[in-house]
Design a protein around this motif. Structure first.
Motif, short mmCIF file in Angstrom:
data_model
loop_
_atom_site.label_atom_id
_atom_site.label_comp_id
_atom_site.label_asym_id
_atom_site.label_seq_id
_atom_site.Cartn_x
_atom_site.Cartn_y
_atom_site.Cartn_z
N LEU A 349 0.82 -1.21 0.00
CA LEU A 349 0.00 0.00 0.00
C LEU A 349 0.86 1.26 0.00
O LEU A 349 0.34 2.38 0.13
CB LEU A 349 -0.93 0.00 1.23
CG LEU A 349 -1.97 -1.11 1.28
CD1 LEU A 349 -2.69 -1.12 2.64
CD2 LEU A 349 -2.99 -0.94 0.16
N GLY A 350 2.16 1.07 -0.08
CA GLY A 350 3.06 2.22 -0.14
C GLY A 350 3.39 2.82 1.20
O GLY A 350 3.77 3.99 1.29
N THR A 351 3.25 2.04 2.24
CA THR A 351 3.52 2.56 3.58
C THR A 351 4.24 1.48 4.40
O THR A 351 4.80 0.54 3.83
CB THR A 351 2.21 3.01 4.26
OG1 THR A 351 2.51 3.60 5.52
CG2 THR A 351 1.22 1.88 4.44
N THR A 352 4.26 1.64 5.69
CA THR A 352 4.89 0.65 6.54
C THR A 352 4.16 0.60 7.88
O THR A 352 3.46 1.58 8.23
CB THR A 352 6.39 1.01 6.75
OG1 THR A 352 7.04 -0.01 7.49
CG2 THR A 352 6.54 2.32 7.50
N SER A 353 4.29 -0.50 8.57
CA SER A 353 3.59 -0.60 9.85
C SER A 353 4.11 0.49 10.79
O SER A 353 5.31 0.73 10.88
CB SER A 353 3.79 -1.98 10.47
OG SER A 353 5.14 -2.21 10.74
N GLY A 354 3.20 1.14 11.46
CA GLY A 354 3.56 2.28 12.29
C GLY A 354 3.27 3.61 11.63
O GLY A 354 3.15 4.62 12.31
N ALA A 355 3.13 3.58 10.31
CA ALA A 355 2.87 4.84 9.59
C ALA A 355 1.55 4.78 8.82
O ALA A 355 1.11 5.80 8.27
CB ALA A 355 4.00 5.15 8.62
#
Lengths: 447, 238
Positions: A349-355
């Motif tokens: 999704l173009g992100t990372t866990s935490g963001a």
């Protein structure tokens, strides 16, 4: 020979602008490409003066501590003691903030109810009405009365344990909202009396009243509709906390809910979230001052929210004069939001866990901020509820540990005198002396 | 042979708001059992009181003799309320079912967010009549103020007189029927062809409201549905 190609000469390194930092540049480029502002969920992400800028002093020769694990430190709170026949009694002063079915999956709402009930506290509906899962699993349920009145009906109103008239929320004081079409499942659409799949606007103003004098009459109507049994909360986004609190008192509120700009939303413009409203640290003392000036502190209860993460935050909010806190974002994280186990999908999704904050898109890998039945099924409401209960327990134990160290036999005995500020800004906002001094900017000149 | 006597029409039970508090009256009306024999009620001397006859869930008739303040018959769910006077803001707000009949004029936000039932206003209604309505039928025999039908979701708003500015702004799926002309339409509201089905709905409502009007004299307005999905090209409309 070009001097810059000579490896023996030191080169000027690339230097990013503090003003046009990489995030700002990327946003300008994205805006130029799309012509539309960024929408996301959550609250303010910028660095703000916060509870981290306060410290407890702890007991010493002049203060007598209580024995940890032995001497009692009370945590209970009663909400709605002003007019309601049936005030709410909670075991802990940490409540679950309003979050809608629609923004959240049915399983997530059930999990919130399970966790809150296990911990002895309340949960709150949101825009979109009350679901049977939520009512069934929440021993104490606060029913939000919002401008859209989606799903509002007399039967559910009378099933509620309290009513929260929502004027605004911290992420977007003065703003309404929009639930994008991809989250409008047949069930969500039916509850809101709108077609499936279309964007649904949540209004920013109530349709049948304007201003504090009307609000007083609206509260009268709500009391008449519910036999004067239920506490009436009034929730405001932190912007003018002194006057909003005073006007809520005047209008007849039993409880004032004050939400700072770190408080989350399901979906709003990034520019709104980051640039409108006050951080909760700056809002609590003016609200408490209004309660004190009108003789209602501890008689009308104050719930504060927006960035509560730890028991220290809970204790600091109470020491500044609140009666309870509410958590939203932290509760979702406890359920499983942004969990590392979904990292691979967050990256897609173009992100990372935490963001991850695109809660409005309905593609939440954790199955919380979605109406996709496949994704929603990933969240086990029993296990997620257990995680929330654990987290609520930790918040309470941490707050108690601090209160005992300050010699307090109840969390409500914490007071501003127990605190100092680490920065001048926090000292001014929280009206707490700067550490090592007697100086409260704007209040005193002493050291 | 003895004939069964037709039961005599009961005299209404009269509450006098000059001598009894609002709480008593609402509490009694709200506590009526579903099949009560006491089906006729009257409220005297309302004198502009707010929240009169709110939250009644039994199909009794309630006649209010005079003007009322805010939110009269709010969240009504089955009662038949007649107001022999004018009504303040939010009359029949969030009504679920039943009827509310205002013999005079109504102030702002009449029938706001109402889900069902029928609201009849013999006179005029002020601004935002039918705002955010969610299934109610409203018949206004006079004119309505600005922003009427704002964000109306479903149901039918019938206006025999003139509609004020920005009628039906940001409309969803509600129908708005107007006989006397419009001042201006709000964003995303447009005139629609009067279909047979729409005409039948209108005719039924006019009959229920006792309105002496011909459906052929009305125009129908509804949503153009261009704002159903946010798109930057529509920014000028917001």
């Amino acid at each position: 020979m070009n001097e810059t190609s000579d490896p023996r000469i030191p080169q000027t390194r690339p230097r990013f602008s503090a003003t046009f930092d990489p995030h700002s540049i990327a946003e300008i480029q994205r805006a130029a490409a799309t012509g539309i502002y960024d929408i996301r969920g959550g609250g303010a992400k910028r660095k703000l003066p916060h509870f981290d800028d306060l410290l407890f002093l702890g007991a010493s020769i002049s203060r007598y501590p209580l024995e940890g694990y032995r001497e009692r430190c009370g945590t209970d709170v009663t909400l709605g003691t002003r007019f309601a026949k049936n005030p709410i009694k909670l075991k802990i002063p940490v409540t679950i903030a309003g979050m809608s079915f629609g923004a959240l999956s049915g399983n997530a709402k059930e999990a919130l109810g399970r966790g809150a009930t296990a911990a002895g506290t309340s949960t709150t509906t949101g825009d979109g009405g009350m679901t049977p899962e939520e009512r069934g699993h929440s021993q104490t349920l606060v029913y939000q009365y919002l401008p859209s009145r989606y799903g509002m009906n007399l039967t559910d109103l009378r099933k509620a344990d309290a009513i929260e008239v929502v004027i605004g929320q911290g992420a977007k004081p003065g703003g309404g909202g929009i639930l994008l079409g991809q989250k409008i499942s047949p069930r969500v659409a039916a509850m809101r009396n709108l077609p499936e799949g279309i964007d649904q606007r949540s209004a920013c103003r109530h349709p049948d009243w304007t201003g504090p004098d009307d609000l007083e009459i609206k509260i009268l109507e709500l009391r008449e509709l519910t036999n004067w049994e239920k506490p009436i909360y009034v929730k405001v986004g932190a912007s003018r906390p002194y006057y909003d609190t005073a006007l809520a008192i005047k209008a007849g509120a039993d409880v004032v809910v004050l939400d700072g700009m770190q408080g989350g939303t399901a979906a709003t413009q990034e520019v709104f979230i980051e640039h409108v409203g006050l951080p909760i640290l700056a809002a609590i003392r003016p609200a408490v001052q209004a309660l004190q000036d009108l003789g209602y502190h501890r008689k009308i209860q104050l719930i504060v929210s927006g960035g509560i993460r730890t028991g220290a935050d809970v204790a600091k909010a109470l020491a500044l004069g609140a009666d309870a806190v509410a958590i939203g974002t932290a509760a979702l994280i406890a359920l499983g939001d942004n969990a590392p186990e979904w990292e691979e999908e967050y990256r897609k999704l173009g992100t990372t866990s935490g963001a991850y904050d695109d809660w409005h898109e309905g593609r939440d890998p954790a199955g919380i901020t979605t109406q996709d039945p496949v994704l929603a099924a990933r969240l086990d409401p029993v296990k997620a509820g257990r995680r929330l209960a654990n987290y609520l327990s930790v918040l309470t134990l941490e707050a108690q540990a601090i209160a005992r160290a300050c010699g307090k036999s109840h969390l409500h005995n914490l007071e501003p005198e127990d605190l100092v500020a680490l920065t001048i800004e926090a000292a001014a906002m929280a009206q707490i002396p700067l550490a090592g001094t007697n100086w409260i900017p704007g209040k005193s000149t002493g050291f | 042979m003895r004939r069964a006597l037709k039961p005599a029409a009961r005299e209404p039970v009269v509450f006098d708001l000059a001598t009894r508090p609002l709480r008593d009256i609402n509490a009694i009306l709200q506590a009526l059992p579903a099949h009560t024999n006491e089906t006729a009620w009257a409220i005297a001397n309302p004198r502009g009181a707010h929240a009169v006859a709110v939250g009644v869930t039994t199909p009794v008739s309630i006649s209010i003799d005079g003007h009322v303040g805010y939110y009269c018959a709010g969240m009504n769910d089955g009662a038949h309320v007649t107001i022999a006077g004018n009504a303040g803001p939010g009359v029949a707000e969030n009504m679920m079912s039943g009827t509310v009949h205002v013999m005079g004029d109504a102030s702002q936000a009449a029938g706001a967010t109402a889900h069902g039932g029928l609201l009849i206003i013999e006179g005029n209604a002020s601004a935002r009549c039918g705002i955010s309505m969610k299934g109610v039928d409203i018949v206004v025999k006079g004119s309505v103020g600005h922003m009427s039908g704002f964000m109306a979701q479903s149901g039918n708003l019938v206006i025999l007189g003139v509609a004020g500015e920005a009628l039906g702004d940001s409309l969803y799926e509600a129908n708005i029927f107007v006989r006397g002309g419009i001042t201006s339409l709000g964003a995303d509201c447009e005139e629609k062809p009067m279909t047979e089905a729409a005409s039948a709905i209108l005719e039924t409502l006019l009959k229920k409201a006792g309105a002496d009007a011909d459906p052929k004299d009305f125009k129908l307005f509804g949503s153009a549905r261009t704002l159903y999905h946010f798109h930057v090209d529509n920014a000028d409309a917001y």
